[in-house]
Design a protein around this motif. Sequence first.
Motif, short mmCIF file in Angstrom:
data_model
loop_
_atom_site.label_atom_id
_atom_site.label_comp_id
_atom_site.label_asym_id
_atom_site.label_seq_id
_atom_site.Cartn_x
_atom_site.Cartn_y
_atom_site.Cartn_z
N THR A 268 4.14 6.32 -2.81
CA THR A 268 3.39 5.29 -3.51
C THR A 268 4.36 4.50 -4.38
O THR A 268 5.55 4.44 -4.08
CB THR A 268 2.25 5.92 -4.33
OG1 THR A 268 1.50 4.88 -4.96
CG2 THR A 268 2.75 6.90 -5.37
N LEU B 161 -0.37 -2.95 -6.09
CA LEU B 161 -0.54 -1.81 -5.20
C LEU B 161 -2.01 -1.59 -4.84
O LEU B 161 -2.86 -1.46 -5.72
CB LEU B 161 0.00 -0.54 -5.86
CG LEU B 161 -0.25 0.78 -5.11
CD1 LEU B 161 0.56 0.84 -3.83
CD2 LEU B 161 0.06 1.98 -6.01
N TYR C 233 7.15 9.03 -7.51
CA TYR C 233 6.30 8.37 -6.53
C TYR C 233 6.33 8.98 -5.12
O TYR C 233 5.64 8.49 -4.23
CB TYR C 233 6.67 6.88 -6.44
CG TYR C 233 6.39 6.13 -7.72
CD1 TYR C 233 5.09 6.01 -8.22
CD2 TYR C 233 7.43 5.55 -8.46
CE1 TYR C 233 4.83 5.31 -9.38
CE2 TYR C 233 7.18 4.86 -9.63
CZ TYR C 233 5.88 4.75 -10.10
OH TYR C 233 5.62 4.07 -11.27
N ASP D 256 -3.93 1.27 -3.74
CA ASP D 256 -3.59 2.69 -3.86
C ASP D 256 -4.30 3.54 -2.81
O ASP D 256 -5.09 4.42 -3.11
CB ASP D 256 -3.95 3.17 -5.27
CG ASP D 256 -3.30 4.50 -5.61
OD1 ASP D 256 -2.45 4.97 -4.82
OD2 ASP D 256 -3.64 5.07 -6.66
N THR E 205 0.84 -1.20 0.00
CA THR E 205 0.00 0.00 0.00
C THR E 205 0.87 1.25 0.00
O THR E 205 2.09 1.18 0.18
CB THR E 205 -0.93 0.04 1.24
OG1 THR E 205 -0.18 0.50 2.39
CG2 THR E 205 -1.54 -1.31 1.54
N ASN E 206 0.24 2.39 -0.15
CA ASN E 206 0.92 3.66 0.04
C ASN E 206 1.16 3.90 1.53
O ASN E 206 0.52 3.28 2.38
CB ASN E 206 0.08 4.82 -0.51
CG ASN E 206 -0.24 4.65 -1.98
OD1 ASN E 206 0.47 3.99 -2.72
ND2 ASN E 206 -1.35 5.25 -2.42
N LYS F 290 1.73 0.30 -9.95
CA LYS F 290 0.51 -0.47 -9.71
C LYS F 290 0.79 -1.97 -9.73
O LYS F 290 0.13 -2.74 -9.03
CB LYS F 290 -0.54 -0.15 -10.79
CG LYS F 290 -0.91 1.31 -10.92
CD LYS F 290 -1.80 1.77 -9.79
CE LYS F 290 -2.31 3.19 -10.05
NZ LYS F 290 -3.14 3.69 -8.92
#
Length: 262
Positions: free
Chosen positions: A142, A198, A258, A200, A125-126, A145
């Motif tokens: 982040t 990911l 990112y 997000d 995850t972020n 994906k």
Amino acid sequence: MNAFFLKMNELVSIIMPSHNCEEFVEESILSVQAQTYDNWELLFVDDNSKDNTLSIVRALAENDARIRIIENKDHCGAAFSRNVALREAKGRWMAFLDSDDLWEPQKLEKQVVFMEQHGYAYTYTNYQEIDQYSKERGVFITGPKHITKLGMYAFCWPGCLTVMWDAKKIGEVQISDIKKNNDYAMWLKVARKSSCYLLDECLAKYRIRVGSISNHSYLSLIRWHYKLFRQAEKMNALLSLLMTGVNIFFGITKKIIYVKRK
């Protein structure tokens, strides 16, 4: 009770190594206890702490049987501690939280749902940065994906505190006993069996404090990356140097693409 609910209620094993972290460990464990997904076990591995870390965790464990304490007789390092915890873990889902970092309350629930709905075996995850006083620094991280095996070798995209994998699909993971980048060594082993996806959302908080790896020199980081590829991945010297260079390049790319500041 339907089959999806039963899957959603499977045990999460949380791996938390710790050494001399009395200032932060209680807050970290409280963030675990605050999870909306409550079927978890916390494998807390005390790496021969000399401060009050162990006493603090024992007090918390007295009132919560989900906290399992493992004590190293000597100071063995995070890689050794994580290996011990992974061998002892009973859950389907493997998650990681260092003893100075924090989770948002819905972190586990949202990640398990995400993985079940899409059939993913490996996700992250972020997260955002906080300082030693738990104040948000306005820095959000982040990543891609979808990270393939090759993409994971190119750079360590996931933050350790955000990763989760499905042990039923991945199997047991053990890593080389290296002092630094041992979390990256884990991600590389898992990436051989599954791509990483990911979720997000910002669901974790990474603490920046004096003496952390984030504050070390680029020369130190280069040395640690070289040792990872040379010792843990058993690459020859030339390939280890090449992969270290690739990591430096994508490290710069990550900071540009990112890492967001507000």
